[in-house]
Design an enzyme around this catalytic site. Sequence first.
Site, short mmCIF file in Angstrom:
data_model
loop_
_atom_site.label_atom_id
_atom_site.label_comp_id
_atom_site.label_asym_id
_atom_site.label_seq_id
_atom_site.Cartn_x
_atom_site.Cartn_y
_atom_site.Cartn_z
N CYS A 93 2.86 -3.44 -3.46
CA CYS A 93 1.89 -2.36 -3.29
C CYS A 93 0.61 -2.92 -2.67
CB CYS A 93 1.60 -1.75 -4.67
SG CYS A 93 0.20 -0.64 -4.69
N CYS A 100 -2.65 -1.97 -4.28
CA CYS A 100 -2.97 -2.64 -5.54
C CYS A 100 -3.37 -4.10 -5.31
CB CYS A 100 -1.77 -2.65 -6.49
SG CYS A 100 -0.78 -1.18 -6.43
N ASP A 101 -2.63 -4.79 -4.46
CA ASP A 101 -2.79 -6.25 -4.36
C ASP A 101 -3.34 -6.73 -3.02
OD1 ASP A 101 -1.69 -6.54 -6.90
OD2 ASP A 101 0.35 -6.45 -6.12
#
Length: 309
Positions: A136, A139-140
């Site tokens: 993701c 997210c990261d």
Amino acid sequence: MQESHVYDMIVVGGGPGGYTAALYAARAGLETLVLEKLSAGGQMALTEEIDNYPGFEEGIDGFTLAQKMQRQAERFGAKSEYAEVESMDLTAFPKRLQTSEGDFFARTVVLATGANPRELGLADEAALTGRGVAYCAACDGMRYKGKTAVVVGGGNSAAADAMLLCRVAKKVILVHRRDTLRATKVYHAPLMQAENIEFCWNCIVTELLHEDKLSGVRLRNTITGEETTVPCDGVFISVGRKPATELVKGQLELDSSGYVVADETTRTNLPGVFAVGDVRTKPLRQVVTAVADGAAAVHMAEEFLAGGN
Ligand code: NAP
């Protein structure tokens, strides 16, 4: 929680489909509980910016939209419980859900468990997750600021991940097993025009190179057979999703990809059980189609509760 208490509706999963079902159910006077593992929003909560959900002309981040949906449902009396569902008996009456926080009972169940990222199945993929392997970009992605990131896949997720990453990473290499993207046209021009995105067409990842953390990937060209090593700090695997239907295998009819078979009525093969959002068979998995499912499920649930299903 009283073990004997029976809710009119339990919604499993607090994504957009789940909280829309909760909103409609609560407004219809049904006593409604949403069971959610971590926090509202599902996959939507991990999306940095949502530009195709009507009503937010400047776009909105998925986490904020999720919180709004939860608060809206709760304003009408829907309850949320943070619990992991461990098993379900959907044929019993009332239907029984065993969770990390005890057992819950309901007359109707809305399954809104969504779909999770698909893995490539490479050696050490699981062990390297969080140490260079990611699923993701929203997210990261920030972990790869100024670094080199590989994105695997050619669909909308891969395209969106590459676009997001090229704004923070030094270089992005998009690896796709075909020679054209499956992603919608709106992504093509910005991807091609980005100065720090390179493409490896007709290539698959055969190996994750690492010691303690990822240091590169080994690619094979599917046409020439040529093998290359691409040094990188991270690899984002964006090759589609798999439905979260493990808990209902053997009870609900699933298609060959594991999605719950349900049409736009959201009715499943079991009376009083409805499937909404990404977890059901459908041509387009978007926030806007998930929320539509939530409304339809409650319409059908009311019919079921009135004895007309
Ligand atoms: P997808 O559309 O199914 O695309 C998956 C991609 O991964 C395809 O290009 C596929 O290659 C490739 N792939 C699959 N297995 C692979 C493997 N083992 N090795 C290498 N490549 C592999 O999945 P998605 O992009 O995650 O999208 C899922 C759904 O969410 C779609 O309905 C999509 O429209 C939606 N979505 C929408 C947006 C948006 O509208 N902004 C953003 C994200 C997701 P092939 O092309 O060869 O099959």
